[in-house]
Design a protein around this motif. Sequence first.
Motif, short mmCIF file in Angstrom:
data_model
loop_
_atom_site.label_atom_id
_atom_site.label_comp_id
_atom_site.label_asym_id
_atom_site.label_seq_id
_atom_site.Cartn_x
_atom_site.Cartn_y
_atom_site.Cartn_z
N LEU A 31 0.83 -1.21 0.00
CA LEU A 31 0.00 0.00 0.00
C LEU A 31 0.86 1.26 0.00
O LEU A 31 0.53 2.25 -0.66
CB LEU A 31 -0.92 0.00 1.22
CG LEU A 31 -2.08 -1.02 1.19
CD1 LEU A 31 -2.85 -0.96 2.49
CD2 LEU A 31 -3.00 -0.75 0.01
N ALA A 32 1.97 1.22 0.74
CA ALA A 32 2.86 2.38 0.79
C ALA A 32 3.49 2.65 -0.58
O ALA A 32 3.70 3.81 -0.95
CB ALA A 32 3.94 2.18 1.84
N ALA A 33 3.79 1.59 -1.33
CA ALA A 33 4.35 1.77 -2.66
C ALA A 33 3.34 2.44 -3.59
O ALA A 33 3.72 3.21 -4.49
CB ALA A 33 4.77 0.43 -3.24
N ALA A 34 2.05 2.17 -3.38
CA ALA A 34 1.02 2.76 -4.21
C ALA A 34 0.65 4.17 -3.75
O ALA A 34 0.44 5.06 -4.57
CB ALA A 34 -0.23 1.87 -4.20
N LEU A 35 0.59 4.39 -2.44
CA LEU A 35 0.12 5.67 -1.90
C LEU A 35 1.25 6.65 -1.61
O LEU A 35 1.01 7.85 -1.51
CB LEU A 35 -0.68 5.41 -0.62
CG LEU A 35 -1.90 4.50 -0.78
CD1 LEU A 35 -2.53 4.22 0.58
CD2 LEU A 35 -2.91 5.11 -1.73
N ARG A 36 2.46 6.15 -1.38
CA ARG A 36 3.68 6.93 -1.21
C ARG A 36 3.76 7.70 0.12
O ARG A 36 4.85 7.94 0.60
CB ARG A 36 3.87 7.92 -2.37
CG ARG A 36 4.01 7.24 -3.72
CD ARG A 36 4.48 8.21 -4.77
NE ARG A 36 4.70 7.53 -6.05
CZ ARG A 36 5.36 8.07 -7.06
NH1 ARG A 36 5.85 9.29 -6.97
NH2 ARG A 36 5.51 7.39 -8.18
N GLY A 37 2.67 8.10 0.69
CA GLY A 37 2.71 8.88 1.92
C GLY A 37 2.51 8.02 3.15
O GLY A 37 1.64 7.15 3.17
N ALA A 38 3.30 8.26 4.20
CA ALA A 38 3.20 7.45 5.41
C ALA A 38 1.87 7.65 6.12
O ALA A 38 1.23 6.68 6.56
CB ALA A 38 4.36 7.79 6.35
N VAL A 39 1.43 8.90 6.24
CA VAL A 39 0.18 9.18 6.96
C VAL A 39 -1.01 8.59 6.22
O VAL A 39 -1.89 7.96 6.82
CB VAL A 39 0.01 10.70 7.16
CG1 VAL A 39 -1.34 11.01 7.81
CG2 VAL A 39 1.14 11.27 8.01
N LEU A 40 -1.06 8.79 4.90
CA LEU A 40 -2.17 8.25 4.12
C LEU A 40 -2.19 6.73 4.18
O LEU A 40 -3.26 6.12 4.34
CB LEU A 40 -2.05 8.74 2.67
CG LEU A 40 -3.12 8.21 1.69
CD1 LEU A 40 -4.51 8.59 2.15
CD2 LEU A 40 -2.85 8.73 0.29
#
Length: 273
Positions: free
Chosen positions: A188-197
């Motif tokens: 998910l982090a690879a797709a969304l890029r932001g830590a908070v999101l």
Amino acid sequence: MTTLPTAAPTRPASRPAPTSGPFAGAVAAEWTKLWSVRSTWWALLAAALTMAATAAQLAIYAVNANTDDDPTVAPGVVPVGHIVTGSLELTQYVVLALGLFAITSEYATGTIRTTLRCTPSRGRVLLAKAVVVGAVTFLVGLLLGGVGAAVAGPVLGEWGRAPLGGTLTDLVASAGYLALVAVLALGLAAALRGAVLTLTVLFALLMIVPLSLQEPAITVLTRIADAFPGVAGNHFLAGDTEPYPAVVGLLLLAGWAAAALALGRWALARRDS
């Protein structure tokens, strides 16, 4: 006139053949990066403290319930392994930070460009990260399980039992659950890029949405909630037979992790770093 003999041209020294392939090199690089940042060590410390505190709290609850005057709330003798698996509900959010920060920190600092320059295959980069994150969080899960058992056992006292086989099974199951959740976070982090999101989406997937579906006590909505990763993982950890066998819960969680990696791979291939 005598001619001087010319020296034979020297051949360049041949380089040794590489002993490892490009994927092994990518894994080694990700392993080095993971252990070279302070956030990894802080996450491990926070996870150990969270596990110890949560296990102690759940053990105290079990002792108080058994010593309470109301016999209807007495759970009886509690397996230490069950305290460990119950402690994951909170501890998992600290551990999944390892998977999350394995890529969002690179986006935040811009070092993802260097990573992709050294390893142009973006799929290879993400798979190497998944292997490292999964292996590390599995080992960390075993360590955390040991911490939880060591804390919960003395607190439970006569109200606890720790059969070797059952306790080891619970520890391995806990480690496997944490590894899959961390890989889910990575994808998910690879797709969304932001830590908070990413953390927000994970919190929704693992807790908020399933609880919202279960709250009305409507069968159809409850069955939908059973397919979410957090609920499926809990069925696996508890060794449930309903609404499906524990192994199905494990497969559902693994499917979510694989789907998240596929989504991250798709996003990496279609966006600039």
